[in-house]
Design a protein around this motif. Structure first.
Motif, mmCIF file in Angstrom:
data_model
loop_
_atom_site.group_PDB
_atom_site.id
_atom_site.type_symbol
_atom_site.label_atom_id
_atom_site.label_comp_id
_atom_site.label_asym_id
_atom_site.label_seq_id
_atom_site.Cartn_x
_atom_site.Cartn_y
_atom_site.Cartn_z
ATOM 1 N N SER A 136 35.507 28.484 40.653
ATOM 2 C CA SER A 136 35.055 29.457 39.441
ATOM 3 C C SER A 136 35.496 29.029 38.102
ATOM 4 N N ALA A 362 32.509 35.245 39.547
ATOM 5 C CA ALA A 362 31.618 34.195 40.264
ATOM 6 C C ALA A 362 32.574 33.978 41.521
ATOM 7 N N ILE A 363 34.214 34.489 40.896
ATOM 8 C CA ILE A 363 34.934 34.284 41.957
ATOM 9 C C ILE A 363 35.258 34.923 43.361
#
Length: 507
Positions: A136, A362-363
């Motif tokens: 991320s 995103a993570i």
């Protein structure tokens, strides 16, 4: 005093400095991986008397523990400081590695297979938590338009270091096995000790790398986990990546085991073949980096993935040549082509995940992608390890007869037994997974044929520049086919926007 809080925004100089530190971290981490995993870990486990099932466990560990990336999502959501999270858990991941290196110096019993498995289990747990946070972080640090070029450069440098260290270490271990066989296991422990020290150095580079502040994630953990599953395009990527991971891990983790145990090759030969594959990849990283940015990651996957699938299939026939030279020649060909194709596959798979992941979550997207791939990657080598003994007692032969006027000659066309079954199944499954790749949509993707014609033109141009036109014309006869194909495509007006063709380099 080192500032560990994320910055609201990064200047151009901070970004460039951060990218250099990401590369430095990659170099030290790659050296650690060389000494503590792969063929050296397999050789150490075999020396300690590991069973086929235990060898499957060693292969499955890196993916089995990926479920712990959920912890990283919670930590990033709670503290929103990816640099600190990544650094702390990378530090914790280095401690089991150092412990393995110190064991023969602290305990008379030394290292056992069970202890090795237990310590590596914790090492991978902490490493997966750190890796999810790092993914991320890097997505926000590296400009999207430079993803292909940057990571191809980082991978090329890391693989060059990998080749150098692997070759020197392999010949060193073979020398110790030949002259000081009682010191073989302790040599592996020393490698773990060195690898752990280099891993600590990589943590120092991470602490100095700047972090752009991420948008605060306020969603619940379960909601975050289901977001990628509600995104149809990302779900298609998950399906392809999962089947592809299962197909590859059914066969590829046992390549080294097959060469060492079934074919009886020396460790230095096995390492040398791996290095040959890496060299092939190193030479192609720059090319794939440019092409992923230019033609899309999906296009590169559609070119490289079938090549690697056929390499897995061909591995099943490596025992067929009756001469040692013929067998080695076939292996050299397989490793050269696989290295060239794997470089493109790894780069494209990594980048397409970063590209299709939602920026704010995103993570979660990347962790779910890794966990799905990990689940299937974990099952595959365990299945392979459990069934290895069963298939070792079953053999399939396909015999052919050559009849001449004077005699009748029998020869074996196909001889399958043991690991060969997995290579056949793995290769066929890998080919079938490509049907799922067609469902994935990526912005900027280009038809595969356009990229292939570009590859042909660039390859012939390189041959001309280095060896002259006459040599290029003799070596690269497919250029004629490329020229005809390009004219046909232009007539159909499907590629009228393609500015490179027709090109004088194809005449």
């Amino acid at each position: 005093m080192m500032k560990l809080q994320p910055s609201k925004s990064l200047t151009k100089d901070q970004t460039e400095s951060g990218l250099k530190l990401v590369i430095a971290d990659g170099m030290t981490a790659e050296a650690m991986v060389v000494f503590t995993s792969g063929t050296f870990l397999t050789a150490m486990a075999i020396s300690l008397g590991a069973t086929n099932f235990q060898l499957g466990l060693f292969a499955a560990l890196p993916t089995f523990t990926t479920i712990f990336q959920l912890v990283a999502i919670w930590l990033v959501q709670r503290f929103n400081n990816r640099r600190v999270i990544t650094s702390i858990f990378n530090l914790l991941a280095r401690l089991p590695i150092i412990s393995i290196g110190l064991m023969p110096f602290l305990f008379t019993g030394g290292t056992s297979v069970q202890v090795l498995l237990l310590l590596l289990f914790f090492q991978h747990i902490f490493g997966d938590i750190a890796g999810a946070s790092w993914n991320s972080w890097v997505k926000d640090l590296v400009p999207e338009k430079q993803l292909g070029v940057f990571f191809s450069r980082r991978s090329r440098m890391a693989q060059t270091l990998n080749v150098t260290l692997s070759l020197a270490t392999a010949f060193g271990i073979d020398y110790i096995k030949a002259h000081y066989p009682s010191q073989e296991i302790i040599t592996y422990n020393i490698l773990f000790l060195i690898g752990g020290g280099l891993g600590l150095l990589s943590v120092g580079f991470l602490l100095r790398t700047p972090e752009p502040r991420a948008k605060k994630i306020n969603r619940k953990l379960l909601t975050l986990f289901t977001l990628p599953l509600r995104n149809r395009n990302f779900k298609n990527l998950l399906a392809f990546n999962s089947v592809w991971a299962f197909a590859l891990n059914l066969a590829t983790p046992f390549f080294s085991v097959y060469l060492l145990k079934t074919l009886g090759m020396p460790l230095s030969y096995v390492i040398s073949l791996g290095i040959l594959s890496q060299l092939s990849g190193i030479l192609s990283f720059k090319l794939w980096g440019q092409y992923t940015d230019r033609f899309s990651n999906k296009t590169i996957l559609s070119i490289c993935a079938p090549l690697y699938a056929f390499c897995i299939l061909f591995f099943a026939f490596t025992a067929m040549p009756t001469t040692w030279l013929g067998r080695l020649g076939l292996l050299v060909f397989i490793y050269l082509v696989s290295g060239w194709s794997v470089a493109g596959i790894n780069l494209a798979l990594s980048n397409i995940g970063l590209k299709l992941a939602s920026k704010n979550e995103a993570i979660a997207y990347l962790s779910v992608k890794n966990m799905f791939a990990a689940f299937f990657s974990t099952i595959a080598p365990l299945v392979g390890g459990l069934l290895a003994d069963f298939f070792s007692s079953h053999q399939f032969n396909w015999n052919m007869q050559f009849i001449s006027t004077t005699s009748v000659t029998n020869f074996t066309l196909v001889n399958l037994r043991g690991w060969n079954y997995f290579f056949i199944f793995g290769g066929l499954l890998a080919l079938l997974s490509l049907r799922l790749l067609k469902l994935v949509k990526e912005h900027g993707e280009v038809d595969k044929m356009r990229a292939i014609i570009h590859l042909r033109a660039d390859f012939r141009k390189t041959l001309r520049n280095r060896f002259g036109r006459q040599v290029a014309d003799h070596v690269y006869l497919p250029a004629i086919i490329a020229r005809r194909r390009s004219k046909k495509l232009l007539k159909q007006k499907r590629y009228s926007a393609f500015p490179v063709l027709p090109d004088k380099n194809l005449t």
